[in-house]
Design a protein around this motif. Structure first.
Motif, mmCIF file in Angstrom:
data_model
loop_
_atom_site.group_PDB
_atom_site.id
_atom_site.type_symbol
_atom_site.label_atom_id
_atom_site.label_comp_id
_atom_site.label_asym_id
_atom_site.label_seq_id
_atom_site.Cartn_x
_atom_site.Cartn_y
_atom_site.Cartn_z
ATOM 1 N N GLY A 187 -16.026 -51.000 42.738
ATOM 2 C CA GLY A 187 -17.186 -51.681 42.158
ATOM 3 C C GLY A 187 -18.364 -51.671 43.115
ATOM 4 O O GLY A 187 -19.037 -52.677 43.303
ATOM 5 N N CYS A 188 -18.646 -50.503 43.716
ATOM 6 C CA CYS A 188 -19.647 -50.427 44.786
ATOM 7 C C CYS A 188 -21.076 -50.531 44.277
ATOM 8 O O CYS A 188 -22.000 -50.690 45.089
ATOM 9 C CB CYS A 188 -19.469 -49.123 45.560
ATOM 10 N N ALA A 189 -21.303 -50.413 42.953
ATOM 11 C CA ALA A 189 -22.660 -50.502 42.371
ATOM 12 C C ALA A 189 -23.564 -49.460 43.040
ATOM 13 O O ALA A 189 -23.242 -48.274 43.053
ATOM 14 C CB ALA A 189 -23.204 -51.919 42.492
ATOM 15 N N THR A 190 -24.680 -49.894 43.635
ATOM 16 C CA THR A 190 -25.652 -48.959 44.218
ATOM 17 C C THR A 190 -25.378 -48.666 45.685
ATOM 18 O O THR A 190 -26.233 -48.105 46.364
ATOM 19 C CB THR A 190 -27.078 -49.516 44.048
ATOM 20 N N TYR A 227 -14.331 -44.258 50.726
ATOM 21 C CA TYR A 227 -14.417 -43.901 49.308
ATOM 22 C C TYR A 227 -15.039 -45.086 48.566
ATOM 23 O O TYR A 227 -14.566 -46.221 48.679
ATOM 24 C CB TYR A 227 -13.038 -43.601 48.740
ATOM 25 N N ALA A 228 -16.095 -44.832 47.810
ATOM 26 C CA ALA A 228 -16.787 -45.886 47.059
ATOM 27 C C ALA A 228 -16.817 -45.481 45.588
ATOM 28 O O ALA A 228 -17.260 -44.380 45.252
ATOM 29 C CB ALA A 228 -18.201 -46.094 47.592
ATOM 30 N N THR A 229 -16.327 -46.366 44.714
ATOM 31 C CA THR A 229 -16.210 -46.025 43.292
ATOM 32 C C THR A 229 -16.848 -47.100 42.421
ATOM 33 O O THR A 229 -16.961 -48.258 42.813
ATOM 34 C CB THR A 229 -14.733 -45.876 42.894
ATOM 35 N N ASP A 230 -17.244 -46.675 41.219
ATOM 36 C CA ASP A 230 -17.823 -47.589 40.239
ATOM 37 C C ASP A 230 -17.753 -46.909 38.879
ATOM 38 O O ASP A 230 -17.492 -45.697 38.781
ATOM 39 C CB ASP A 230 -19.270 -47.935 40.606
ATOM 40 N N LEU A 231 -17.998 -47.685 37.823
ATOM 41 C CA LEU A 231 -18.042 -47.133 36.465
ATOM 42 C C LEU A 231 -19.415 -46.587 36.106
ATOM 43 O O LEU A 231 -19.541 -45.670 35.307
ATOM 44 C CB LEU A 231 -17.657 -48.228 35.453
ATOM 45 N N ASP A 232 -20.461 -47.156 36.689
ATOM 46 C CA ASP A 232 -21.837 -46.854 36.301
ATOM 47 C C ASP A 232 -22.318 -45.600 37.029
ATOM 48 O O ASP A 232 -22.544 -45.601 38.241
ATOM 49 C CB ASP A 232 -22.738 -48.054 36.644
ATOM 50 N N LEU A 275 -8.130 -50.337 54.295
ATOM 51 C CA LEU A 275 -8.936 -51.510 53.955
ATOM 52 C C LEU A 275 -9.513 -51.302 52.576
ATOM 53 O O LEU A 275 -10.093 -50.244 52.291
ATOM 54 C CB LEU A 275 -10.059 -51.715 54.987
ATOM 55 N N LEU A 276 -9.345 -52.294 51.703
ATOM 56 C CA LEU A 276 -9.816 -52.192 50.322
ATOM 57 C C LEU A 276 -10.762 -53.359 50.041
ATOM 58 O O LEU A 276 -10.394 -54.522 50.205
ATOM 59 C CB LEU A 276 -8.623 -52.227 49.365
ATOM 60 N N LEU A 277 -11.985 -53.020 49.618
ATOM 61 C CA LEU A 277 -12.982 -54.032 49.282
ATOM 62 C C LEU A 277 -13.126 -54.091 47.773
ATOM 63 O O LEU A 277 -13.424 -53.081 47.134
ATOM 64 C CB LEU A 277 -14.346 -53.712 49.919
ATOM 65 N N ALA A 278 -12.899 -55.267 47.201
ATOM 66 C CA ALA A 278 -13.075 -55.487 45.759
ATOM 67 C C ALA A 278 -13.813 -56.806 45.592
ATOM 68 O O ALA A 278 -13.293 -57.758 45.021
ATOM 69 C CB ALA A 278 -11.739 -55.498 45.043
ATOM 70 N N ARG A 279 -15.039 -56.849 46.083
ATOM 71 C CA ARG A 279 -15.772 -58.099 46.155
ATOM 72 C C ARG A 279 -16.475 -58.381 44.830
ATOM 73 O O ARG A 279 -17.300 -57.598 44.371
ATOM 74 C CB ARG A 279 -16.789 -58.062 47.311
ATOM 75 N N ASN A 280 -16.113 -59.506 44.217
ATOM 76 C CA ASN A 280 -16.683 -59.912 42.924
ATOM 77 C C ASN A 280 -16.482 -58.836 41.861
ATOM 78 O O ASN A 280 -17.365 -58.565 41.049
ATOM 79 C CB ASN A 280 -18.175 -60.237 43.075
ATOM 80 N N THR A 281 -15.309 -58.219 41.897
ATOM 81 C CA THR A 281 -14.944 -57.223 40.890
ATOM 82 C C THR A 281 -13.872 -57.758 39.956
ATOM 83 O O THR A 281 -13.973 -57.620 38.735
ATOM 84 C CB THR A 281 -14.443 -55.939 41.573
ATOM 85 N N LEU A 282 -12.848 -58.403 40.526
ATOM 86 C CA LEU A 282 -11.755 -58.920 39.698
ATOM 87 C C LEU A 282 -12.203 -60.004 38.736
ATOM 88 O O LEU A 282 -11.612 -60.187 37.667
ATOM 89 C CB LEU A 282 -10.642 -59.478 40.604
ATOM 90 N N MET A 283 -13.234 -60.745 39.091
ATOM 91 C CA MET A 283 -13.603 -61.913 38.304
ATOM 92 C C MET A 283 -14.128 -61.556 36.910
ATOM 93 O O MET A 283 -14.226 -62.414 36.041
ATOM 94 C CB MET A 283 -14.654 -62.741 39.043
ATOM 95 N N LEU A 326 -7.084 -56.493 52.280
ATOM 96 C CA LEU A 326 -7.835 -56.636 51.031
ATOM 97 C C LEU A 326 -8.933 -57.664 51.243
ATOM 98 O O LEU A 326 -8.673 -58.770 51.718
ATOM 99 C CB LEU A 326 -6.906 -57.077 49.901
ATOM 100 N N PHE A 327 -10.178 -57.290 50.878
ATOM 101 C CA PHE A 327 -11.360 -58.133 51.078
ATOM 102 C C PHE A 327 -11.942 -58.428 49.697
ATOM 103 O O PHE A 327 -12.450 -57.532 49.029
ATOM 104 C CB PHE A 327 -12.375 -57.386 51.949
ATOM 105 N N LEU A 328 -11.831 -59.708 49.256
ATOM 106 C CA LEU A 328 -12.314 -60.118 47.935
ATOM 107 C C LEU A 328 -13.615 -60.896 48.053
ATOM 108 O O LEU A 328 -14.058 -61.244 49.151
ATOM 109 C CB LEU A 328 -11.262 -60.972 47.223
ATOM 110 N N GLY A 329 -14.221 -61.194 46.880
ATOM 111 C CA GLY A 329 -15.435 -62.001 46.836
ATOM 112 C C GLY A 329 -15.107 -63.476 46.902
ATOM 113 O O GLY A 329 -13.957 -63.901 46.720
#
Length: 625
Positions: free
Chosen positions: A109-112, A139-144, A208-216, A240-243
């Motif tokens: 959910g890396c957005a921009t 690696y940075a991924t997103d849907l948009d 290391l996996l960042l999923a900040r404000n993605t699961l919510m 794992l690093f969450l929001g």
């Protein structure tokens, strides 16, 4: 309403089938709120109308996805959490990897891209530029896809870089035409791509996996599936690093908190094969010794034991029962020696005859757990753990079977209450988590709306500047047109003077003047010619001389004019001879004229036409002739 719910489901199905976006795993309330904003903007009544609008206006899909995929992010978002990551997790991660080993990181959910570049700066500061280029892969991924294009460009404006410390900004960003670009030599370590967390395979062996404000944004079922994927994707150890609005309340078997307040977690690895203790049948069960001597002490100990016990001999007759068993199963001394199958205890609270037969064959302890017995005249059922034990003599020969009834009703009730309490607590945690996520989502929506308003304000400012520029351009164009108008007026005055001069010259040449071109078409028809022949200039100019209806022998004029055009011109030779002709003027009176012909030529002496000057002869001149 049910109808609207059905139309909303049809809308989600359409998005999945036509665009490949499956939003069924997202929180329904968030989706309905975001789509309602589009309905209000388009003045539509319900989701059915909006579905028809999407079919007619494909461009609306892009605006809808921009609304649903809330691309709110920033550099070093939640600075305290990033500081903890930098001081706690990064050193431990690098120490566990060892020198020279590749560090793999996944930003979902890396957005921009601000989050991915923030992480790149943290690691570059920790490792140094050269080692960062050799060891780190992010690696940075997103849907948009639109947001990913911005992330790949790695160009950000002053406002987006406001949260980046000045020292890092000078080190990692370079001025470019549209703002500031991330350093190209470090940019190669970041790979941006599209990934759907609900369907696509996760990136493996991630440290290391960042999923900040993605699961919510997902419902609880989808969150569970994604967390399992995250656990699979992470190496051991992996972090794992969450929001700040996200928790792992129901995943204590997969992740342990490193810093719960900052939402930093560590993967719990699977135990190695064979590490679990094996269960030994019959362990802890006291085996009855054969041929025991029935002393008073042994009899008293058996009779007063807290566990209901009975024993059967090899013929399956009841050999003994302690006080607890007698009270529980309504036994008395007369039942000693009776066949076990004739007693109620053989089938209540559970069928024991087949179990005893199997124990006699296998010579192994059999345990029956959580046996529920609804006893008469008791409001609550009783729960027992039953152990059927083979009784062996020292030589290993079977002498009987013992049955122990452990009353675990109180423990089962406590366990049930504990489970109920845990469920209620878990439900409360989930509601709290959901509320927290809703608040965070609303906050991000407000932030997104604020950014949209700021963008609109900037667009209005830009439009105002463009209008001001256009106004200045129009003013400049008006000044130029004014100058052109002044020039045209000047040229018009000059043309008017030239026309007056030509008219004066023409009138001065004779009583009537006509000029024809090489095709003998009239170019000039003087006012004297109009007066003499009664033909206006606009009627004569452009017409062939032969077609004019005037009171002169036109044939003679044409012949002489043609000879003038065909004769070879010499320098200084442009005037021909004259001829006297009789004609009739516009009033029908006879008129005698002397017509002189002159060649009209350019600087290169090529003929351009013929000038015919007509003078009326006076009466005395006519008489002389």
């Amino acid at each position: 309403m049910p109808g609207d719910e059905h139309e909303f489901d049809d809308l989600l199905l359409m998005l999945k089938e036509t665009r490949g976006f499956d939003f069924t795993g997202y929180k329904r309330t968030t989706l309905m709120r975001r789509i309602s904003r589009r309905l209000e903007a388009l003045k539509l009544r319900d989701h059915g109308e909006y579905r028809d609008y999407l079919e007619m206006e494909p461009e609306e899909f892009n605006r809808l996805f921009d609304s649903l995929l809330i691309n709110v992010t920033a550099f070093f978002r939640d600075p305290a959490a990033w500081q903890t990551l930098r001081e706690t997790v990064i050193p431990s991660l690098l120490a566990s990897k060892g020198p020279g080993k590749v560090v793999r990181i996944w930003s979902t959910g890396c957005a921009t891209g601000e989050e991915a570049y923030s992480l790149a700066m943290v690691l570059a500061e920790e490792l140094g530029m050269d080692e960062f280029r050799e060891r780190v892969k992010i690696y940075a991924t997103d849907l948009d896809q639109k947001a990913l294009q911005t992330a790949r460009a790695a160009v950000y404006g002053e406002r987006q870089l406001a949260d980046v410390p000045e020292e890092l900004r000078r080190t990692y960003f370079e001025p470019v035409e549209a703002g500031f670009g991330f350093r190209r030599d470090l940019r190669r370590q970041l790979i941006f791509g599209r990934n759907d967390l609900t369907r696509d395979a996760p990136i493996s062996r991630v440290d290391l996996l960042l999923a900040r404000n993605t699961l919510m944004y997902f419902n609880s079922e989808t969150q569970l599936s994604i967390v399992r994927r995250f656990h699979f994707a992470l190496s051991d150890p992996g972090y794992l690093f969450l929001g700040k609005a996200e928790m792992l309340l129901n995943h204590g078997d997969r992740f342990e908190p490193v810093n719960l307040r900052m939402r930093l977690f560590k993967k719990i690895g699977s135990p190695p094969p064979g590490s679990r203790a094996t269960w030994s049948p019959g362990a802890g069960v006291s085996r009855a010794r054969p041929y025991v001597r029935h002393t008073v002490l042994q009899a008293a100990a058996l009779a007063t034991g807290p566990v209901a016990q009975i024993a059967l001999d090899r013929s399956r007759n009841l050999a003994l029962a302690n006080s607890r068993a007698e009270l529980l199963f309504n036994l008395n001394p007369r039942d000693i020696g009776r066949p076990f199958q004739d007693l109620e205890v053989s089938y209540r609270p559970v069928e024991l005859r087949s179990v005893i037969e199997q124990v006699e064959l296998d010579l192994r302890v059999t345990e029956l757990q959580d046996v529920t017995w609804h006893r008469p005249n008791t409001p609550e059922p009783s729960v027992f753990d039953i152990a059927v034990v083979p009784l062996l003599e020292p030589g290993g020969e079977l002498v009987g079977v013992g049955v122990n009834f452990h009353d675990v009703t109180r423990y089962r009730q406590l366990h049930d209450r504990l489970e109920q309490t845990n469920r209620e607590l878990e439900h409360a945690y989930e509601e709290l988590q959901s509320t927290n996520e809703e608040l965070e989502t609303t906050n991000e929506e407000l932030q997104s709306t604020n950014e949209e308003l700021e963008t609109t304000n900037e667009e209005l400012q830009s439009t105002n500047e463009e209008l001001e520029t256009m106004n200045e351009e129009l003013q400049s164009t008006n000044d130029e047109l004014q100058q052109i108008n002044d020039t045209l007026n000047s040229r018009s005055d000059e043309l008017k003077r030239a026309t007056l001069l030509v008219s004066s010259v023409v009138r001065s040449l004779g009583d009537a003047v006509a000029v024809v071109d090489t095709d003998l078409r009239v170019l000039v028809w003087s006012p004297g010619a109009e007066e003499l022949w009664g033909l206006r200039a606009d009627e004569a100019i452009g017409c062939r001389l032969a077609s004019l209806d005037i009171g002169l022998p036109v044939g003679e004029l044409l012949a002489r004019a043609q000879r003038m055009l065909e004769a070879e011109a010499e320098p200084g030779d442009g005037r021909g001879d004259g001829v006297t002709l009789d004609g009739v003027n516009r009033r029908g009176r006879p008129a005698r004229l002397n017509v002189e012909f002159s060649r009209l030529h350019a600087d290169d002496m090529s003929p351009h036409g013929v000038i015919m000057v007509m003078n009326l002869l006076r009466q005395d001149q006519q008489e002389r002739d």
